[in-house]
Design an enzyme around this catalytic site. Structure first.
Site, mmCIF file in Angstrom:
data_model
loop_
_atom_site.group_PDB
_atom_site.id
_atom_site.type_symbol
_atom_site.label_atom_id
_atom_site.label_comp_id
_atom_site.label_asym_id
_atom_site.label_seq_id
_atom_site.Cartn_x
_atom_site.Cartn_y
_atom_site.Cartn_z
ATOM 1 N N GLU A 7 0.763 -1.184 0.171
ATOM 2 C CA GLU A 7 -0.073 -0.082 -0.012
ATOM 3 C C GLU A 7 0.785 1.174 0.077
ATOM 4 O O GLU A 7 0.434 2.425 -0.179
ATOM 5 C CB GLU A 7 -0.916 -0.259 1.280
ATOM 6 C CG GLU A 7 -1.973 -1.250 1.057
ATOM 7 C CD GLU A 7 -2.886 -1.425 2.431
ATOM 8 O OE1 GLU A 7 -3.854 -1.882 2.380
ATOM 9 O OE2 GLU A 7 -2.171 -0.935 3.525
ATOM 10 N N GLY B 174 -12.298 -4.035 1.503
ATOM 11 C CA GLY B 174 -13.680 -4.853 1.001
ATOM 12 C C GLY B 174 -14.905 -3.769 0.458
ATOM 13 O O GLY B 174 -15.314 -3.148 1.036
ATOM 14 N N MET C 267 -9.776 -2.647 8.318
ATOM 15 C CA MET C 267 -9.414 -3.158 9.827
ATOM 16 C C MET C 267 -8.543 -1.911 10.528
ATOM 17 O O MET C 267 -8.254 -2.226 11.738
ATOM 18 C CB MET C 267 -8.714 -4.265 9.884
ATOM 19 C CG MET C 267 -9.484 -5.468 9.228
ATOM 20 S SD MET C 267 -8.264 -6.928 9.056
ATOM 21 C CE MET C 267 -7.988 -7.634 10.663
ATOM 22 N N GLU C 268 -8.621 -0.821 9.946
ATOM 23 C CA GLU C 268 -7.776 0.327 10.676
ATOM 24 C C GLU C 268 -8.380 1.600 10.811
ATOM 25 O O GLU C 268 -8.204 2.684 11.726
ATOM 26 C CB GLU C 268 -6.093 0.365 10.025
ATOM 27 C CG GLU C 268 -5.351 -0.778 9.771
ATOM 28 C CD GLU C 268 -5.903 -1.501 8.641
ATOM 29 O OE1 GLU C 268 -5.643 -3.001 8.930
ATOM 30 O OE2 GLU C 268 -6.218 -1.263 7.862
ATOM 31 N N ASP D 262 -11.723 -6.582 -2.806
ATOM 32 C CA ASP D 262 -12.590 -7.632 -3.005
ATOM 33 C C ASP D 262 -13.933 -7.000 -2.713
ATOM 34 O O ASP D 262 -14.178 -5.743 -2.556
ATOM 35 C CB ASP D 262 -12.268 -8.599 -2.125
ATOM 36 C CG ASP D 262 -12.038 -8.140 -0.547
ATOM 37 O OD1 ASP D 262 -13.167 -7.959 0.227
ATOM 38 O OD2 ASP D 262 -10.946 -7.949 -0.169
#
Length: 262
Positions: free
Chosen positions: A31, A97, A206-207, A230
């Site tokens: 990233e 996602g 998740m962050e 995704d």
């Protein structure tokens, strides 16, 4: 006396220079790879077990770091970052996602506001998400943490000027809205549908909300940029491995575009 004055002046100038830096974070090596490769006069500084890279991107002074995966790693990295570099702005880049029914891998989501979907309480009726907590223990009234409006607008403006990498022969779309954060990799049709319906979330990761919480507490303007690797469905793990590379590239390209807008 003259030496003391010069020393104080040097410290003041050094701190001022640090305070002007724009912080750019990603959870994974992929990233931030393009951003590191594009830096001018790059220098590595290690603090608290984290490697920070200072230099220039698009003529702006920046500090880039890998935050690690999950809310705990992201929070720790943000704390070490702010303690050592006093960034004026924070931009988070990475994959997520996609949750919008029309979203496909490669699409971009600009986070207007963030929510922690796994923070709350469980009672006889099931799980209920709660507003995030203040340091003194009290609750904030709102469920969402809003990103800096000006940075969101600059992100949207930059996105209109960028030619993103096509994935599966399709030009990526750009969405702006809610990003849902939790300490889980969502790979489930029902959970993905719940996140979209319950929070109107366009992406899950998740962050982001953890970083947003800290930035709000410290008064640091921020924006979270995500590119869909995704669709957070039953095939998410396979799609993630396939598309994490090009999705990371699209997110990084948008960050470069934002810097040009600043």
């Amino acid at each position: 006396m003259k030496s003391l004055i010069l020393f104080v002046l040097f410290v003041f100038v050094s701190l001022s220079i640090q305070a002007q830096r724009i912080a750019i974070m990603g959870a994974l090596d992929q990233e931030i790879a393009i951003l590191l490769d594009s830096m001018k006069s790059s220098k590595k500084v290690s603090r608290g077990g984290i490697d920070f890279f200072t230099g220039k991107l698009k003529g702006k002074k920046v500090v880039i770091l890998k935050a690690g995966v999950g809310k705990v790693n992201a929070s720790y990295s943000t704390a070490i970052l702010t303690e050592n570099f006093s960034p004026s702005v924070l931009i988070f880049t990475g994959v997520a996602g996609g949750l919008h029914p029309e979203a496909l891998p490669g699409d971009i989501v600009i986070g207007e506001k963030l929510v922690q979907f796994d923070f709350g309480q469980v009672d006889s009726t099931g799980f209920k998400v709660s507003p995030f907590r203040k340091l003194n223990g009290g609750r904030h009234e709102e469920l969402y943490v809003e990103a800096d409006r000006e940075l969101v607008e600059k992100s949207a403006s930059a996105a209109r000027k960028i030619e993103f990498v096509p994935i599966s022969n399709r030009a990526p779309k750009v969405f702006s809205g809610v990003i849902a954060t939790g300490d889980v990799f969502v790979s489930n049709n029902e959970k993905a549908a719940w996140l979209y319906e319950e929070f109107n979330a366009l992406a899950t990761e998740m962050e982001g909300a953890a970083i947003a919480h800290i930035c709000r507490t410290l008064g640091i303007p921020f924006v979270i940029i995500r590119s869909c690797s995704d669709n957070a469905n039953n095939h998410a793990r396979v799609n993630f491995n396939q598309f994490v590379g090009p999705a990371s590239v699209n997110s990084a390209h948008l960050v470069l575009g934002i810097l040009e807008e600043m």
